[in-house]
Each structure stands twice: as structure tokens, then as C-alpha cells.
Design a protein around this motif. Structure first.
Motif, PDB file in Angstrom:
ATOM      1  N   ASP A  10      -7.695   0.568   0.221  1.00  0.00           N
ATOM      2  CA  ASP A  10      -7.823   1.177   1.560  1.00  0.00           C
ATOM      3  C   ASP A  10      -6.835   1.986   2.240  1.00  0.00           C
ATOM      4  O   ASP A  10      -6.848   2.584   3.371  1.00  0.00           O
ATOM      5  N   GLY A  11      -5.875   2.358   1.390  1.00  0.00           N
ATOM      6  CA  GLY A  11      -4.757   3.204   1.614  1.00  0.00           C
ATOM      7  C   GLY A  11      -3.577   2.445   2.285  1.00  0.00           C
ATOM      8  O   GLY A  11      -2.641   3.283   2.450  1.00  0.00           O
ATOM      9  N   THR A  12      -3.697   1.310   2.572  1.00  0.00           N
ATOM     10  CA  THR A  12      -2.622   0.627   3.104  1.00  0.00           C
ATOM     11  C   THR A  12      -1.460   0.538   2.087  1.00  0.00           C
ATOM     12  O   THR A  12      -1.756   0.589   0.691  1.00  0.00           O
ATOM     13  N   LEU A  13      -0.257   0.253   2.448  1.00  0.00           N
ATOM     14  CA  LEU A  13       0.941   0.290   1.633  1.00  0.00           C
ATOM     15  C   LEU A  13       1.639  -1.197   1.471  1.00  0.00           C
ATOM     16  O   LEU A  13       1.612  -2.137   2.501  1.00  0.00           O
ATOM     17  N   ASN A  14       1.999  -1.358   0.263  1.00  0.00           N
ATOM     18  CA  ASN A  14       2.957  -2.653  -0.078  1.00  0.00           C
ATOM     19  C   ASN A  14       4.128  -2.055  -0.324  1.00  0.00           C
ATOM     20  O   ASN A  14       4.300  -1.466  -1.393  1.00  0.00           O
ATOM     21  N   PHE A  15       5.344  -2.565   0.209  1.00  0.00           N
ATOM     22  CA  PHE A  15       6.720  -2.225  -0.090  1.00  0.00           C
ATOM     23  C   PHE A  15       6.956  -2.728  -1.276  1.00  0.00           C
ATOM     24  O   PHE A  15       6.741  -4.014  -1.353  1.00  0.00           O
ATOM     25  N   LEU A  16       7.606  -2.254  -2.452  1.00  0.00           N
ATOM     26  CA  LEU A  16       8.002  -2.738  -3.588  1.00  0.00           C
ATOM     27  C   LEU A  16       9.334  -2.935  -3.656  1.00  0.00           C
ATOM     28  O   LEU A  16       9.964  -3.861  -4.181  1.00  0.00           O
ATOM     29  N   ASN A  17       9.986  -1.664  -3.645  1.00  0.00           N
ATOM     30  CA  ASN A  17      11.628  -1.690  -3.895  1.00  0.00           C
ATOM     31  C   ASN A  17      12.145  -0.489  -3.170  1.00  0.00           C
ATOM     32  O   ASN A  17      11.730   0.358  -2.756  1.00  0.00           O
TER      33      ASN A  17
END
Length: 351
Positions: A145-152
Motif C-alpha cells: 500500500d506504499g507505506t514504509l517500514n524502517f529497516l536500518n
């Protein structure tokens, strides 16, 4: 036949007996231009006339107060748009109506201190951001859906606004801590991680670091100061070698290379000009053939070229977004108009 989304598409035709096969690659694009209007805390939306190249301004879309949007990018399918909001420390997400190009605000995501420019991998899986104040490259995964998950977050020990990706999507480019080398990071497509794999030969530089990549993937053009630096690039190892150093003596904020790989354009931010160079695609070397002056009182930002290579658009701090036609034979730029997209522009993206 109708394209289902933006990006590069391969069309394969096979004879009924399977003995003959032909493939053609085309680029599907919408003709929409989006610009960050940093002082107005908005994103401008414009539509290109496919025949004339002239842009028509549509309604702007508001961000959070005091957002100060700088960087801007879209996902490869043209469904989502992202801005790096310098003052608010966010990435703003917008959904794109693919029929009209209209933007709908769809949330904000923490992005460290003073986020600037950002980019998305060719498969639409990861987003990378230059967080200037945090002195880092921040990595996010992109959901459906275009939302973001912070990874590093990858420390760079310098705060810089410019970030670039290789043509094959396998490497990120950023300045070294001394500001006098370009470094390459290999992208791990399993987890989005970055590994530093190459450091270029040193070059004189005051901190400028705009990078353009040649369409053939073999050369990098660094807007260093007082001379531009041209590097060879090994796509297997990420290593770089010095090709040439070209005296320029003007601060370069943005640059663009024509889709045919024969012309290179630099945006000279405080010198109110654009420099135009021919490229030898075999050696990577360049030669100046045109300088466009006359942008009095302007602080020039970034230049983009439409996928067909016929038109170019310039972000300008005086409020008027400039349009140019491009001579397909010699690369010369001709000013054909301007438009106010709703405020002064910082950066641009073509969809």
C-alpha cells in the motif's frame, strides 16, 4: 494494447510454431511532473502536453506545516510518491491517481534529522534516504500500500543531501567522509542492507556531490568543484576508476543525462546557468557545446528529462518552472516556456 503501469515494459512476440521470437522494450509514462514546493509546504502537480512539451499546472497538495519538502521520488509503477521533508524530519507518502495524476496524502514516516533526497529501487522493494542532519543513509522497505517500514540506518559520518543509484539498481553512490571520493554501496535485496564495496580515486572537491549515471552503466559523472570528475564503473565489483577531470569552476546542484547517452547537462546553482556537454559513450569523456545564461536572480536546483528525450524541465527558486525542447541531433536546449506550479521549486520527478 494498454500499459498497466509506469516503467519499462518488454513486449515479446512468438510465431505460432515457436521458431521465431522478437522482443521490444518500451517505456510507459504518464506525462505528469511533480515538484516539491518547499517554501509553500506543498507538492506541485503538472501535466505535459505530449506534442509541445508545455506543462499545465494542476492543484497543489499540502503537506504538514513547516515540512519544507526537498527530495521527491515515485515508485516504479507510478502508484506512490514520496518527499523528504527537511524541517519536519519526515517522509511524506502520497497515493497517485493513475488516471488523473492527482495526489492524496497517505501518512508520514520518521526520517531522521533533515532528510533530503531519496530514491526507490527499480523493483519498488526498498527506499533509501539521505538524512543530512543525521549523517546517514536510511533504509525502508515498501509495503503493497506504499507505506514504509524502517529497516536500518547506515552512518556516513558526513551530512550530505545527494544520493544516487546505479542503472542496474544494485549500488548506491554517496560521498566519502573526506568529500573527495565517491563510494559505492552494494544493495542486499534480501534485507535492503548496504555494504561499502568501492571507493573512487581522490578528486578535488568543496563538498559538491551531484552524481549522474550513464545509461550504459559504465560511467559516473560527479558534479565536484572546481572540476567535474568522470569515473568508470565496474558493475560486477562496484569499483571505480578515474576517466577525466574537466574544469568547470561553477557549483553544480543537479544534472541529467539524455536517454540516448550522448548529452550531459549540469545545473549551476548560483551561477544562473546550464552547461551542456556532448558525451563520447565509448570513453565517457565530455566536451562543452552550449551554455545557457540569463536566469537572473535565480537559484537553480534540478533538471529532469522526459523519457522520450524531447523535453527538459528546470526547477527554479524564482517560482517559474522552465521548459526546454531538446534538439535530438545535437542536444541543444531551447527555452519554450515557463509556468508557476504554485511556488518556488526544489526538486522534480517525471512520471
Amino acid at each position: 494494447m494498454q500499459g498497466i503501469g509506469n516503467g519499462k515494459v518488454s513486449i515479446i512476440a512468438t510465431s505460432s510454431d515457436g521458431r521465431a521470437r522478437a522482443e521490444s522494450k518500451i517505456t510507459v509514462y504518464s506525462g505528469y511532473v511533480y515538484s516539491t514546493l518547499n517554501l509553500a509546504n506543498r507538492v506541485g502537480h503538472l501535466t505535459m502536453d505530449d506534442d509541445t512539451g508545455v506543462l499545465t499546472a494542476n492543484l497543489t497538495t499540502a503537506l504538514l506545516p513547516m515540512s519544507d519538502p526537498n527530495g521527491i521520488t515515485t515508485d516504479p509503477a507510478g502508484k506512490f510518491l514520496y518527499t523528504g521533508d527537511f524541517q519536519s524530519g519526515n517522509i511524506s507518502l502520497f497515493s497517485i491517481n493513475q488516471s488523473t495524476g492527482e495526489l492524496t496524502a497517505n501518512g508520514n514516516f520518521p526520517a531522521g534529522i533533515n532528510p533530503r533526497n531519496l530514491l526507490v529501487t527499480p523493483d519498488g522493494k526498498y527506499l533509501y534516504l539521505a538524512a543530512e542532519g543525521s549523517q546517514s543513509i536510511r533504509t525502508y522497505s515498501i509495503n503493497g500500500d506504499g507505506t514504509l517500514n524502517f529497516l536500518n540506518s547506515f552512518p556516513t559520518t558526513i551530512g550530505h543531501s545527494q544520493i544516487q543509484i546505479s542503472r542496474d539498481g544494485n549500488y548506491i553512490f554517496y560521498l566519502s567522509p573526506t568529500l573527495t571520493e565517491l563510494v559505492s554501496y552494494r544493495i542486499n535485496y534480501i534485507d535492503g542492507g548496504l555494504t561499502l564495496v568501492g571507493t573512487s580515486p581522490s578528486f578535488a572537491n568543496d563538498g559538491s556531490g551531484n552524481v549522474s549515471t550513464h545509461p550504459n552503466g559504465n560511467f559516473l559523472y560527479v558534479g565536484s568543484y572546481p572540476s567535474m570528475t568522470i569515473l568508470s564503473f565496474d558493475r560486477n565489483t562496484g569499483n571505480m576508476g578515474l576517466v577525466d577531470s574537466v574544469a568547470h569552476s561553477m557549483g553544480i546542484n543537479g544534472s541529467a543525462i539524455h536517454p540516448n547517452g550522448l548529452f550531459y547537462y549540469t545545473v549551476n546553482i548560483n551561477h544562473e546557468s546550464i552547461s551542456c556537454y556532448r558525451i563520447d559513450p565509448n570513453t565517457g569523456k565530455i566536451s562543452l557545446f552550449q551554455t545557457i545564461n540569463g536566469f537572473v536572480g535565480s537559484s537553480l536546483r534540478f533538471l529532469i528529462i522526459d523519457p522520450t528525450g524531447r523535453f527538459a524541465y528546470l526547477a527554479d527558486s524564482n517560482g517559474q518552472l522552465k521548459h526546454f525542447s531538446i534538439n535530438q541531433m545535437n542536444g541543444e536546449l531551447t527555452l519554450i516556456g515557463s509556468v508557476n506550479p504554485g511556488g518556488v521549486q526544489w526538486n522534480l520527478v517525471f512520471l
